[in-house]
Design an enzyme around this catalytic site. Structure first.
Site, PDB file in Angstrom:
ATOM      1  N   ASP A 255      47.628  70.737  83.364  1.00  8.52           N
ATOM      2  CA  ASP A 255      46.354  70.299  83.981  1.00  8.52           C
ATOM      3  C   ASP A 255      46.718  68.881  84.189  1.00  8.52           C
ATOM      4  O   ASP A 255      47.583  68.153  83.871  1.00  8.52           O
ATOM      5  CB  ASP A 255      45.051  70.283  83.100  1.00  8.52           C
TER       6      ASP A 255
ATOM      7  N   GLY B 194      42.253  70.537  89.295  1.00  8.22           N
ATOM      8  CA  GLY B 194      41.074  70.861  90.310  1.00  8.22           C
ATOM      9  C   GLY B 194      41.003  69.501  91.053  1.00  8.22           C
ATOM     10  O   GLY B 194      40.206  69.736  92.022  1.00  8.22           O
TER      11      GLY B 194
END
Lengths: 310, 1456
Positions: B428, B889
């Site tokens: 991430d 994201g």
């Protein structure tokens, strides 16, 4: 932070941080070759020593042991080994009358419990061997060599493992509700006609037999020939006569019977194998050491000897 | 994720057919209504409705969370069933049962069952415990409280989360976590807004805005659930977080659309809004958050899988051996069949066995006898070993994080060795690679660069000292004061929110709440306190002063020099060109309070204004035609608003708006009404602390930066923004439009009316690439144009510089619109807004029309601070052969920026960007890229690639850029939508193939599910070992899918940690976890398992260490041995098997021959064999063990001791107890037998001679990398890590420039590897290396601007020290002695660390501090006086408490 004592900081110990002082050997030709040489140097002398000792066993000096040997008799057969009742042999009264199921099919005979039960006991070696010395070529009189029947079994077997059923009555009385194994000619309390104390379960021939051999070719101690005095050899040179009362069939298993007379050295009976093995392995090891030495010289790898690192 | 909602039906539990019939929608209505009458208006759903009403619980999932696997009743059968999935368990039970078959003549069958039962029981207990902890966490969540409207009591009552049902009305207050997916119906916010933080879902900590359903926001009175009679139709539960469609049907038949802006998702947190009310749409396992969480998965390590395979081989081997002996036995029995041999025991009925039956029995018997071939204790031992390994990993002090006081947690016990075999890392970004803290670093305005050196220094200090108690000397006292105030405010805020939020909470809940509230977005002092650049600050205040004087003139700004005017505009733009919401720390917002008195402050002001301006531009309905006519009056209105600040009425209004008037008080007025400030008595500071909550952290960073220049954003409403300046006072800008950021335009703009000039200004902030192209072209003829061009080129240069530094760059530009231009644009814009079809498209075009002919103001450089050591870690991991993919994201630009910063992407490396709008486009693009990549691969010349690369593909307006510079292998950047296409069945192979060619892959804008899909794809298609690391709940599914999931603890809640197998405090710890512990665990376990097929051992598995940690870290390449499964491969298994066969032959035949034809009995013969076997095992283990610690010795001695003791005791204990075996007194007899000793000596040695020989040969002739490393490690024993090294490490900030370059790190290690071959060459190499170092240092000495004398001294000391290593190395290296821990002898590592590639002027600050720190240490070590203290304070353990460092620094400065 002030409260360092309360933190979850792990302890900085050598063990927890996996920093224990350690010896880290590194296997290369250089590091290993001394091992090979050392093995060689140790083994070869040992081998020679054993070999010499083994070969020095002379068969007729000192106490002479008389063995009977059987070959091709699989006393280590799984089903065979199990076929005994140690409780019964230990003189347990209930086991005497109601032997373990392991003894099947040699458990009961004609509704009487067999004592001792099981296949091992049933197949006990029952030839009688007698040794005679032909004292004189011209004189046909035979001199019976006295054979000691006691002292051939382990002390613990005779005194701990094997016991007759308790009681003060005669052995016959104590075994009265039992019957002898199928193959036996006489009951267990009459195994030694000469010595009352060597009868029943503590008969030493019986005990020796019950200690099942590990390998199919085995010998078992039969009698002891004690040396009388130091001046004469136990069995002086001469012609001997062996009288065998043949009871034990060996054809059924293609076996053979032997009689062995032997003395023992510090390392047991005569067996040259160990000596040879030591010498061989020592030599091989030495040879490999040489090979490694050559390799080490050829590939000059800078391998240090092991030292302590952190 | 363009999915049909119907396709997301698979999470639906079966057996709900009635809803299938209903179609793709779900109908929700209030639970408060009486059951619907027959004339239900919703056609076609009548039956369903009734069913739903009759028993909601049966049909719709309630809000109960259940993740446990078992119930009390089902535990035993279910657990056993699962355990028997392990083939080995089945086998063991089979064997154990086989023992009970009488025909196989097993000895003591009961004994065989014991170990199996033990294994099963241990495993069952472990499972039970795990399930229980799951149950407890479920229980905790289920029993969280929230307010639900009750029909009976007609008010909101406290209920548990699990009691919430679809159709309930839920009232949520600030900082509460949303318990279910809720449709927002009412908000205390006057604009019907609600801010939520979605960190738990997607990891983004910024606030997202949610809106009350249209039609409900206009409600005047408070929302009353009882009056809610509308019916909601919406999609069936699905896992798409970014999408929600539906409509609400009112009683009067009117329909209103529902969008994702109306939905509050479970797991998010309400922020900045006092209270909201909504109706539950999806509950429990049907919520989007939970549907996005794929359930836990039993993880089995790869080694274990391979092991299982070998166990199967063993079974095969066993069967073969048993068959062989069975056949042999059959033949043997046949031989004696007719003869009735004495030893042939007949059956109990007297008949003898037929050979065939005997063979069958023998087969079974042999299986039992030879079952040791399959090590029964293998699994249990492995579990134990793993537990120990986990313990050691947990205990590693170098994985302990001082800041967060947390160490690495291993949560999965059974996959430690997988750490050593990872091939792909999926990471991430936010919070994992970065700290998720944006920091303003530098800016350029009007072509002049302001480097903010003081700020950089301050940041460097933050890095050193994160501990709060530490009193760090700072630049100015004001700084210190503000920090203090910040802290007190934070504490206050924390306690308050805890109180307000948790009324009936347990302690754990309160803790959790405080944890959550502590973590409101972007409030660390690092981001907030920016030390302004003095020059720029001077300019700003000059503007401010000047404008304060000339504000009433006609053109106040015109009087300013162009530069100063740019500066002013720049800061105004920084302040207002964003969507930052201002709050004061004492939540809830005060704005809310006003609401009940005046309906809405905005409206009031509007009314207020309306009195002066008949029409307003912002209200969409106002006619454009009236614009020109109302110009003058409008102007007066605006100026009234801004200038008449003394007007008490306005003042009061403004205070009511929220921010109690900041008391900078240069304007001379003070806050008259204390009653408006409920917290003022508690506030010691005169200045109210403002908090900025932004949608993206860089916006907040810019606003904080502007505030540091006294240009503070004080309030933002939907149509006005207020800015506070020291002299000018409050300026209120009328916010006409906000053109939000999108990734295609890569910029955002605000259109405002400037209160001073009354002009309509457009401020644009965006990526430099786009903004620079939109600038007003200026002719190079006139001086002004020339000047502008110069400024632009200068700015561009600075931008490049920033980018090189890894800063996120933003350009700030401005455009002044004439009223006519604006009117013209407004018309089209309003058309676009009101259009129904392709509204977005039109709005986009409209924005593009506006953002042209811009005037460049300046640019900013923001650092999304990487976590410490991230680039280094990534470099190391790369060297270790790991592929690193970043799945984030975040938006593409951010991701790419970060990737550059953490050296994931290289500036001279080709980047392939995949942005496709459709399936076909994506396919075509993939093909092109593939072709391109392959063509690159086929013809090598790099010039060729430069020209051939442009993957020209631009359907619609999407940009497919391919920056092309020839590099070793390209990197791939792909956005979420394209990823969705690429993950389709028909494209995934291509995508993977492409990705495999790429050095690194970046997936932006990916949803949690996509993340897990990518991981799954790589796992299944490439058969690779994958590791996923992340910190937020959005990474949970990815973490669960990966072979190894790593959670980063402490940043964004605990979801990721809960789902992970390992939890690390920081990303950088991954390096040690993988390269050191992973390797160790793998190597230990591999060796152990290999050995285990032979015989058990524990100590090796736990303690063996093949290569020391420092060597592993130095040479990450060694990690590849694990990836390639070098230690445990089939060949090794079979070689071991052959060796074992040889050994067993030796172990048998030596005693056999030695006792041939003797009176030996079974036990007297068997016991030596056992003893021999034991000695052989131990010797074998001795050969295999690579690290002998006292524990190993103890273990070996102990096993021998144990064997003999147990044997002696066992053989003496009972004469008849163990029928049918009777080994009474055997051992005792044997101990008196010299042959026993002789056998025990020769047999093990004979058995192991070949192994030793071949090992030695292999070690000499074909050493592996690992062996070489071991050898070199031994030759250069680790110098105890001292404070100097630590200091050096500590002084490396996240600044990527100061990262140790690859070449540098490698140079010592390469020496290490080479030196095995020749000592001589090595000896020459190392001194030369340090010589080079000292040369480099001297250049540093010259180039570095020396500010203070102490620095000079430090450098001198350093230079002095650096001259020493040369001698030291010359002496120390050849003799390879253990080095004393004095400073001189430790020079080599130090000097190598100093071999930095570039001491450029860019990073001279950090390097300077580093050098000075070193200098001080040198001082220390030279003074014998301080030696003791130094030893005491700096144990040679790596992680140093920060305050130690500071203590050191403080002392050092004292010392100089």
């Amino acid at each position: 932070p002030g409260g360092t004592t309360k933190t979850r900081r792990p302890d900085n110990t050598a063990f927890k941080q996996q920093r224990l002082p350690a010896w880290q050997p590194f296997l290369t030709a250089g590091t290993v070759l001394p091992t090979f040489f050392i093995i060689g140097l140790i083994f070869i002398p040992i081998g020679i020593g054993i070999f010499v000792t083994s070969n020095n066993i002379r068969e007729i000096e000192g106490n002479v042991f008389m063995y009977y040997g059987l070959s091709n008799f699989y006393q280590n057969h799984r089903r065979y080994v199990k076929s005994r009742d140690d409780s019964q042999l230990n003189g347990d009264r209930s086991a005497l009358l109601n032997p373990s199921k392991e003894c099947e099919p040699y458990r009961r005979n004609e509704d009487k419990p067999i004592a001792p039960c099981g296949a091992i006991a049933n197949s006990m070696f029952n030839d009688t061997l007698e040794l005679f010395l032909v004292a004189n070529e011209s004189d046909p009189t035979l001199m019976l060599i006295p054979l000691k029947r006691r002292g051939i079994a382990w002390w613990t077997d005779k005194n701990v493992k094997f016991r007759n059923p308790p009681g003060t009555e005669s052995l016959k009385e104590r075994f009265k509700d039992t019957t002898h194994p199928v193959n036996w000619l006489k009951p267990v309390y009459e195994l030694d006609p000469e010595d009352e104390d060597n009868n029943g379960f503590i008969n030493e021939d019986f005990i020796v037999w019950m200690r099942t051999a590990a390998l199919p070719t085995f010998r078992k101690l039969y009698r002891l020939i004690e040396r009388k005095n130091d001046l004469h050899p136990t069995l002086p040179a001469g012609r001997y006569y062996l009288n065998i009362t043949y009871n034990y069939p060996v054809h059924s298993f293609d076996g053979r019977k032997r009689m062995i007379l032997s003395t023992v050295s510090w390392m047991g009976g005569k067996n040259p194998f160990l000596g040879i093995a030591y010498i061989t392995i020592g030599s091989i090891s030495f040879l490999l050491g040489v090979v490694l030495l050559v390799i080490n010289h050829k590939y000059r790898n800078s391998s240090n000897t092991a030292d302590i690192t952190i | 994720m363009q999915r049909e909602s119907g396709s997301a039906e698979e999470p639906e539990p079966p057996g709900r057919r009635w809803r299938r019939r209903e179609g793709r929608t779900r109908t929700v209505r209030s639970n408060l209504l009486p059951p619907p009458s027959a004339e239900d208006s919703v056609a076609g759903a009548t039956k369903g409705e009734r069913l739903q009403r009759l028993g909601c619980v049966q049909h719709l999932a309630d809000n109960r969370l259940k993740t446990t696997k078992y119930t009390l009743l089902s535990f035993l059968p279910k657990n056993l069933f699962e355990q028997f999935h392990r083939l080995a368990n089945v086998y063991f039970v089979f064997i154990a049962l086989l023992n009970f078959v009488p025909a196989v003549n097993a000895f003591q069958p009961g004994l065989a069952l014991a170990p199996v039962l033990f294994i099963l029981a241990v495993t069952a207990f472990k499972d039970l415990w795990e399930d229980y902890s799951r149950y407890r966490s479920d229980h905790e969540i289920n029993h969280l409280g929230c307010l639900v409207f009750s029909r009976e009591e007609k008010k909101y009552v406290n209920r548990f989360w699990k009691e919430i049902r679809v159709g309930d009305f839920v009232r949520l207050r600030c900082n509460e976590i949303i318990p279910a997916d809720i449709l927002l119906l009412s908000s205390s916010d006057p604009d019907g807004l609600c801010h939520i933080e979605t960190a738990n879902l997607d990891g983004e900590t910024n606030l997202k805005r949610r809106q009350v359903v249209r039609g409900f926001s206009e409600l005047v009175s408070e929302f009353n659930p009882l009056t809610f009679t509308s019916v909601i139709e919406c999609e069936k539960p699905n896992n798409d977080l970014t999408r929600f469609r539906g409509c609400i049907i009112h009683d009067n038949g009117k329909k209103a659309g529902l969008y994702k802006e109306n939905l509050l998702l479970r797991g998010c947190t309400i922020r900045n809004t006092e209270a909201v009310v909504g109706i539950v749409i999806y509950a429990g396992h049907e919520t989007k958050a939970l549907l996005n969480n794929s359930g836990p998965r039993y993880k089995r390590s790869q080694l274990e899988r391979q092991m299982n395979c070998d166990v199967l081989w063993c079974v095969l081997l066993l069967v073969c051996m048993s068959l062989f002996s069975a056949v042999g036995h059959g033949l043997w029995v046949q031989r004696y069949q007719d003869k009735k041999a004495l030893f042939d025991v007949p059956e109990s009925d007297g008949s003898s066995l037929s050979p065939v039956t005997a063979a069958v029995y023998s087969f079974l018997t042999m299986i039992i006898v030879l079952q040791v071939l399959i090590p029964i204790s293998l699994y249990v031992s492995i579990e134990i070993v793993k537990v120990c390994q986990v313990y050691f990993i947990n205990q590693d002090i170098e994985l302990y994080d001082e800041e967060t006081d947390s160490q690495l947690q291993c949560r999965a016990l059974n996959i430690t060795e997988d750490l050593g075999q990872i091939q792909y890392i999926f990471s991430d970004k936010t919070g994992t690679l970065t700290e998720n803290k944006m920091v303003f670093r530098r800016c350029t305005v009007s072509g002049i660069e302001y480097s903010h050196d003081a700020n950089a220094q301050r940041l460097a200090r933050y890095q050193e000292a994160d501990s709060e108690e530490e009193e760090v000397p700072r630049g100015g006292s004001s700084q210190r004061g503000s920090i203090g105030s910040h802290q007190s405010v934070r504490i206050l805020h924390r306690s308050q929110s805890t109180k307000s939020y948790w009324r009936t909470g347990s302690r754990a809940e309160a803790k959790r709440a405080s944890m959550l509230s502590k973590h409101t977005a972007f409030s660390s002092p690092m981001e907030k306190d920016i030390t302004p650049d003095p020059k720029l600050l001077e300019k700003v205040s000059e503007c401010d002063r000047y404008l304060a004087i000339s504000r009433h003139q006609e053109h106040p700004l015109a009087q300013l020099s162009p530069e100063l005017s740019d500066v002013f505009d720049f800061f105004i733009a920084l302040t207002i060109c964003n969507t930052v919401v201002v709050t004061s720390p004492d939540q809830p917002r005060q704005k809310v309070r006003v609401r009940f008195e005046l309906k809405s402050p905005v409206k009031t002001i509007e009314d207020f204004l309306r009195r002066f301006t008949p029409s307003r531009l912002t209200s969409g309905c106002s006619s454009i035609g009236s614009l020109a006519t109302t110009k003058s009056s409008h102007k007066s209105g605006c100026s009234f608003m801004s200038t008449l600040s003394n007007d008490s009425m306005l003042l009061r209004l403004e205070e009511r708006l929220g921010q109690p008037a900041p008391a900078i008080d240069s304007n001379g007025y003070s806050t008259p009404a204390d009653s408006w400030e409920p917290n003022s008595p508690q506030e010691p500071q005169p200045k109210q602390e403002l908090r900025f909550e932004a949608e993206s952290p860089d916006e907040a960073a810019l606003v904080y930066a502007a505030k540091a220049y006294n240009c503070a954003l004080v309030d933002r409403l939907h149509d006005q923004v207020s800015v506070e300046l020291p002299h000018l006072g409050r300026l209120t800008f009328e916010l006409l439009h906000t053109l939000g950021f999108d990734s295609i335009r890569k910029r955002m703009s605000v259109v405002i009316r400037h209160p001073l000039t009354d002009e309509i200004n457009v401020y644009t902030k965006g990526a430099d690439s786009v903004v620079m192209d939109l600038l007003l072209p200026c002719s190079s003829d006139d001086a002004r144009g020339k000047h502008q061009n110069k400024i632009r080129s200068k700015t561009q240069n600075y931008l490049n510089l920033y980018a090189m530094e890894g800063l996120r760059t933003l350009c700030i530009a401005k455009r002044v619109l004439s009223k006519e231009e604006y009117a013209c644009w407004l018309q089209s814009h309003l058309e676009a807004e009101s259009s129904v079809d392709n509204r977005e498209e039109l709005l986009f075009q409209s924005a593009i029309r506006l953002e042209t002919n811009l005037h460049l103001l300046g640019a900013t450089g923001i650092e999304d601070r990487l976590q410490d050591g991230v680039p280094e870690t990534i470099t190391k991991l790369r060297q270790a052969g790991l592929q690193i993919w970043v799945l984030t994201g975040d938006k593409q630009e951010t991701a790419i920026n970060i990737a550059y910063a953490c050296k994931l992407l290289d500036h001279d490396e080709e980047v392939i960007t995949l942005n496709a709008e459709s399936q076909e486009a994506c396919a075509a693009l993939l093909d092109q890229c593939l072709h391109h990549v392959q063509s690159r691969g086929s013809h090598r010349p790099p010039e060729k690639t430069e020209s051939s690369v442009n993957v020209g593909f631009s359907p619609l307006y999407l940009a497919s850029t391919t920056t092309t510079v020839s590099g070793p292998s390209p990197s791939l950047v792909i956005d979420g939508r394209s990823l969705a296409y690429a993950l389709e069945k028909n494209l995934e192979d291509k995508f993977l193939f492409l990705a495999k060619q790429c050095r690194s892959v970046l997936c932006c804008r990916s949803t949690p599910l996509q993340k897990s899909m990518v991981v799954k794809l790589v796992r299944s298609k490439l058969k690779a070992m994958t590791l996923a690391i992340g910190d937020g709940a959005n990474d949970v599914s990815m973490i669960q899918v990966a072979d190894v999931g790593v959670g980063i603890s402490g940043q964004e809640g605990m979801q990721a940690v809960m789902a992970s197998d390992f939890a690390v405090p920081r990303f950088r710890y991954l390096e040690r976890l993988l390269i050191v512990h992973g390797h160790w665990c793998y190597s230990r376990l591999a060796n152990m398992v290999l050995y285990f097929f032979y015989k058990n051992t524990l100590v090796t598995g736990v303690l063996d260490k093949d290569v020391p940690a420092h060597v592993l870290l130095l040479k990450p390449q060694l990690y590849k041995s694990g990836q390639n499964m070098e230690e445990y491969r089939p060949r090794a298994f079979w070689l071991n098997m052959v060796d074992a066969a040889f050994q067993s032959l030796v172990c048998f035949f030596i005693p056999y021959l030695a006792y041939y034809d003797s009176d030996v009995d079974m036990f007297t013969w068997g016991t030596p064999i056992t003893a021999i076997a034991l000695f052989t095992f131990l010797l074998h283990l001795g050969i295999e063990t690579r690290t002998w610690t006292w524990l190993n010795w103890t273990a070996c001695v102990f096993s021998i001791f144990l064997f003999f003791t147990v044997a002696l005791i066992y053989n003496a204990s009972c004469a008849t107890c163990y029928p049918p075996s009777n080994p009474y007194w055997t051992m005792h007899t044997l101990l008196g037998d010299p042959v026993f000793y002789l056998i025990c000596l020769i047999a093990p040695i004979t058995a192991l001679l070949p192994r030793l020989f071949f090992k030695a040969l292999q070690g000499s002739l074909f050493p592996t990398q690992l062996q070489l490393a071991r050898q070199s490690a031994k030759k250069f024993p680790k110098k105890p890590k001292t404070h100097k090294e630590i200091l050096v490490q500590k002084h490396f900030p996240g600044d990527p420039k100061t990262e140790l370059s690859e070449g540098m790190t490698m140079s010592p290690s390469e020496t290490l590897s080479k030196d095995c071959a020749s000592e001589a060459s090595q000896n020459t190499q190392q001194p030369s290396c340090s010589l080079k170092t000292s040369r480099e240092l001297s250049t540093v000495d010259i180039s570095m601007p020396l500010r203070e004398d102490t620095m000079q001294e430090g450098l001198d000391a350093q230079a002095l020290g650096s001259s020493r290593p040369v001698e030291a190395v010359l002496e120390a290296c050849p003799e390879d002695s253990k080095r004393k821990p004095t400073s001189t002898s430790q020079e080599p590592p130090l000097s190598s660390l100093f071999n930095l590639p570039s001491f450029g002027s860019l990073n001279w600050i950090s390097s300077l501090s580093m050098v000075s720190g070193l200098g001080s240490v040198f001082q220390f070590s030279r003074s014998s006086l301080h030696m003791d203290k130094q030893d005491g304070e700096f144990p040679p353990s790596p992680p140093q408490p920060d305050q130690d460092l500071h203590g050191l620094q403080g002392q050092a400065t004292d010392y100089f």
